[in-house]
Design a protein around this motif. Sequence first.
Motif, PDB file in Angstrom:
ATOM      1  N   ASP A 128      -5.334 109.844  23.743  1.00  0.00           N
ATOM      2  CA  ASP A 128      -5.754 108.874  24.767  1.00  0.00           C
ATOM      3  C   ASP A 128      -4.889 107.489  23.986  1.00  0.00           C
ATOM      4  O   ASP A 128      -4.933 107.282  23.084  1.00  0.00           O
ATOM      5  N   ALA A 129      -4.008 106.945  25.320  1.00  0.00           N
ATOM      6  CA  ALA A 129      -3.371 106.081  24.603  1.00  0.00           C
ATOM      7  C   ALA A 129      -3.949 104.627  24.182  1.00  0.00           C
ATOM      8  O   ALA A 129      -3.408 104.021  23.294  1.00  0.00           O
ATOM      9  N   GLY A 130      -5.429 104.488  25.001  1.00  0.00           N
ATOM     10  CA  GLY A 130      -5.735 103.083  24.057  1.00  0.00           C
ATOM     11  C   GLY A 130      -5.880 103.219  23.027  1.00  0.00           C
ATOM     12  O   GLY A 130      -5.526 102.179  22.195  1.00  0.00           O
ATOM     13  N   PRO A 131      -6.915 104.141  22.243  1.00  0.00           N
ATOM     14  CA  PRO A 131      -7.074 103.977  20.687  1.00  0.00           C
ATOM     15  C   PRO A 131      -5.483 104.271  20.012  1.00  0.00           C
ATOM     16  O   PRO A 131      -5.622 103.532  18.967  1.00  0.00           O
ATOM     17  N   TRP A 132      -4.605 105.180  20.731  1.00  0.00           N
ATOM     18  CA  TRP A 132      -3.451 105.123  19.707  1.00  0.00           C
ATOM     19  C   TRP A 132      -2.567 103.594  19.711  1.00  0.00           C
ATOM     20  O   TRP A 132      -2.230 103.505  18.662  1.00  0.00           O
ATOM     21  N   LEU A 133      -2.631 102.882  20.885  1.00  0.00           N
ATOM     22  CA  LEU A 133      -1.777 101.894  20.885  1.00  0.00           C
ATOM     23  C   LEU A 133      -2.598 100.823  20.092  1.00  0.00           C
ATOM     24  O   LEU A 133      -2.009  99.845  19.294  1.00  0.00           O
ATOM     25  N   ALA A 134      -4.024 100.716  19.945  1.00  0.00           N
ATOM     26  CA  ALA A 134      -4.722  99.913  19.304  1.00  0.00           C
ATOM     27  C   ALA A 134      -4.530 100.125  17.674  1.00  0.00           C
ATOM     28  O   ALA A 134      -4.669  99.078  16.898  1.00  0.00           O
ATOM     29  N   ALA A 135      -4.160 101.559  17.183  1.00  0.00           N
ATOM     30  CA  ALA A 135      -4.229 101.578  15.901  1.00  0.00           C
ATOM     31  C   ALA A 135      -2.619 101.594  15.476  1.00  0.00           C
ATOM     32  O   ALA A 135      -2.350 101.635  14.213  1.00  0.00           O
ATOM     33  N   ALA A 136      -1.658 101.521  16.398  1.00  0.00           N
ATOM     34  CA  ALA A 136      -0.278 101.752  15.917  1.00  0.00           C
ATOM     35  C   ALA A 136       0.137 100.436  15.077  1.00  0.00           C
ATOM     36  O   ALA A 136      -0.493  99.257  15.408  1.00  0.00           O
ATOM     37  N   GLN A 137       0.998 100.430  14.493  1.00  0.00           N
ATOM     38  CA  GLN A 137       1.725  99.477  13.549  1.00  0.00           C
ATOM     39  C   GLN A 137       2.394  98.248  14.511  1.00  0.00           C
ATOM     40  O   GLN A 137       3.145  98.668  15.460  1.00  0.00           O
ATOM     41  N   THR A 138       2.246  96.867  13.950  1.00  0.00           N
ATOM     42  CA  THR A 138       3.055  95.763  14.542  1.00  0.00           C
ATOM     43  C   THR A 138       4.454  95.968  14.539  1.00  0.00           C
ATOM     44  O   THR A 138       4.922  96.388  13.697  1.00  0.00           O
ATOM     45  N   ASN A 139       5.004  95.558  15.574  1.00  0.00           N
ATOM     46  CA  ASN A 139       6.427  95.545  15.501  1.00  0.00           C
ATOM     47  C   ASN A 139       6.998  97.030  15.261  1.00  0.00           C
ATOM     48  O   ASN A 139       8.162  97.253  14.702  1.00  0.00           O
ATOM     49  N   SER A 140       6.578  98.002  15.851  1.00  0.00           N
ATOM     50  CA  SER A 140       6.732  99.243  15.682  1.00  0.00           C
ATOM     51  C   SER A 140       7.631 100.083  16.724  1.00  0.00           C
ATOM     52  O   SER A 140       7.810 101.015  16.665  1.00  0.00           O
ATOM     53  N   LEU A 141       7.859  99.299  17.806  1.00  0.00           N
ATOM     54  CA  LEU A 141       8.390  99.996  19.129  1.00  0.00           C
ATOM     55  C   LEU A 141       9.376  98.981  19.454  1.00  0.00           C
ATOM     56  O   LEU A 141       9.541  97.869  19.652  1.00  0.00           O
ATOM     57  N   ASP A 142      10.762  99.589  19.824  1.00  0.00           N
ATOM     58  CA  ASP A 142      11.789  99.096  20.448  1.00  0.00           C
ATOM     59  C   ASP A 142      11.913  99.266  22.023  1.00  0.00           C
ATOM     60  O   ASP A 142      12.291  98.261  22.718  1.00  0.00           O
ATOM     61  N   PHE A 143      11.218 100.161  22.659  1.00  0.00           N
ATOM     62  CA  PHE A 143      11.173 100.445  24.097  1.00  0.00           C
ATOM     63  C   PHE A 143       9.939 101.330  24.492  1.00  0.00           C
ATOM     64  O   PHE A 143       9.720 102.179  23.643  1.00  0.00           O
ATOM     65  N   ILE A 144       9.333 100.671  25.385  1.00  0.00           N
ATOM     66  CA  ILE A 144       8.196 101.367  26.230  1.00  0.00           C
ATOM     67  C   ILE A 144       8.398 101.772  27.392  1.00  0.00           C
ATOM     68  O   ILE A 144       8.851 100.877  28.161  1.00  0.00           O
ATOM     69  N   PHE A 145       7.892 103.046  27.896  1.00  0.00           N
ATOM     70  CA  PHE A 145       7.919 103.276  29.147  1.00  0.00           C
ATOM     71  C   PHE A 145       6.466 103.569  29.558  1.00  0.00           C
ATOM     72  O   PHE A 145       6.053 104.444  29.087  1.00  0.00           O
ATOM     73  N   LEU A 146       5.883 102.794  30.716  1.00  0.00           N
ATOM     74  CA  LEU A 146       4.580 102.876  30.865  1.00  0.00           C
ATOM     75  C   LEU A 146       4.396 103.494  32.289  1.00  0.00           C
ATOM     76  O   LEU A 146       4.895 103.049  33.360  1.00  0.00           O
ATOM     77  N   ASP A 147       3.917 104.709  32.254  1.00  0.00           N
ATOM     78  CA  ASP A 147       3.695 105.594  33.612  1.00  0.00           C
ATOM     79  C   ASP A 147       2.383 106.373  33.464  1.00  0.00           C
ATOM     80  O   ASP A 147       2.584 107.522  33.427  1.00  0.00           O
ATOM     81  N   ALA A 148       1.240 105.721  33.575  1.00  0.00           N
ATOM     82  CA  ALA A 148       0.022 106.700  33.371  1.00  0.00           C
ATOM     83  C   ALA A 148      -1.119 105.920  34.236  1.00  0.00           C
ATOM     84  O   ALA A 148      -0.746 105.477  35.184  1.00  0.00           O
ATOM     85  N   ASP A 149      -2.274 105.849  33.560  1.00  0.00           N
ATOM     86  CA  ASP A 149      -3.491 105.251  34.566  1.00  0.00           C
ATOM     87  C   ASP A 149      -3.313 103.792  34.502  1.00  0.00           C
ATOM     88  O   ASP A 149      -3.655 102.974  33.609  1.00  0.00           O
ATOM     89  N   ARG A 150      -3.046 103.371  35.724  1.00  0.00           N
ATOM     90  CA  ARG A 150      -2.780 101.966  36.067  1.00  0.00           C
ATOM     91  C   ARG A 150      -4.005 101.161  35.796  1.00  0.00           C
ATOM     92  O   ARG A 150      -3.459  99.824  35.524  1.00  0.00           O
ATOM     93  N   SER A 151      -5.010 101.571  35.950  1.00  0.00           N
ATOM     94  CA  SER A 151      -6.233 100.790  35.809  1.00  0.00           C
ATOM     95  C   SER A 151      -6.663 100.349  34.336  1.00  0.00           C
ATOM     96  O   SER A 151      -7.228  99.460  33.965  1.00  0.00           O
ATOM     97  N   ARG A 152      -5.813 101.074  33.577  1.00  0.00           N
ATOM     98  CA  ARG A 152      -5.977 100.731  31.952  1.00  0.00           C
ATOM     99  C   ARG A 152      -4.929  99.780  31.598  1.00  0.00           C
ATOM    100  O   ARG A 152      -5.154  99.292  30.458  1.00  0.00           O
ATOM    101  N   TYR A 153      -3.819  99.478  32.088  1.00  0.00           N
ATOM    102  CA  TYR A 153      -2.642  98.745  31.781  1.00  0.00           C
ATOM    103  C   TYR A 153      -3.065  97.190  31.281  1.00  0.00           C
ATOM    104  O   TYR A 153      -2.557  97.100  30.305  1.00  0.00           O
ATOM    105  N   ALA A 154      -3.807  96.832  32.070  1.00  0.00           N
ATOM    106  CA  ALA A 154      -4.421  95.159  31.505  1.00  0.00           C
ATOM    107  C   ALA A 154      -5.065  95.490  30.236  1.00  0.00           C
ATOM    108  O   ALA A 154      -4.713  94.421  29.367  1.00  0.00           O
ATOM    109  N   GLY A 155      -5.520  96.263  29.957  1.00  0.00           N
ATOM    110  CA  GLY A 155      -6.421  96.469  28.457  1.00  0.00           C
ATOM    111  C   GLY A 155      -5.558  96.869  27.551  1.00  0.00           C
ATOM    112  O   GLY A 155      -5.768  96.554  26.334  1.00  0.00           O
ATOM    113  N   TYR A 156      -4.375  97.740  28.094  1.00  0.00           N
ATOM    114  CA  TYR A 156      -3.413  97.778  26.934  1.00  0.00           C
ATOM    115  C   TYR A 156      -2.639  96.699  26.480  1.00  0.00           C
ATOM    116  O   TYR A 156      -1.811  96.633  25.414  1.00  0.00           O
TER     117      TYR A 156
END
Length: 196
Positions: free
Chosen positions: A112-140
């Motif tokens: 599940d993307a929500g818990p994964w994103l919440a637990a990931a390290q700060t400043n750990s990504l250079d590029f993100i492509f978002l194409d999933a459950d749009r109802s959850r994007y604001a929470g992400y």
Amino acid sequence: MLEPQWLEALQRLWEEGERHDAVALERAHKNLFITPDTGRFLYQLVRSLRPARVLEVGTSAGYSTLWLALALRDRSASHLKSLDIDPARQAQASANLARFGLAGRVSLLGTDAGPWLAAAQTNSLDFIFLDADRSRYAGYWPHLQHLLVPGGLLVMDNALSHATECAEFVDAVIATKGYLAETYPIGKGQFVIVKD
């Protein structure tokens, strides 16, 4: 370099996906691929930026994953992680990556993307492509802000085709200082955010 045979294979795969989706009765059984012009746009961005750490949220059958992985294929220091909660979609993506000889370039994470994103390290990504459950994007969004490095880029698909569903996320991004965002009429609409 993206050789003609790769472009032809990607086009054939997209056409297969479109034929499948035309007869699939339930949304859950559709591939819902990005459009080929969106794939080319992602490829151009990734080739130009040369990011080391790339995340895709929403693997589906792996069509967008292929475009991203092809853009990274000659950069040994770069790696793509792709998240999707559906095991069947992950298996389909895995088969498509193997078909293109790219299986070793991507980590498919069935989570599940929500818990994964919440637990990931700060400043750990250079590029993100978002194409999933749009109802959850604001929470992400609070998590995505922390994950992107300064100068990092986030691209969200469906900004025009599903504008109402994306509106809360778009509004949250625009209201956040330190980010510049614009929607481009490519494919189903690409909302591109740079962390300034």
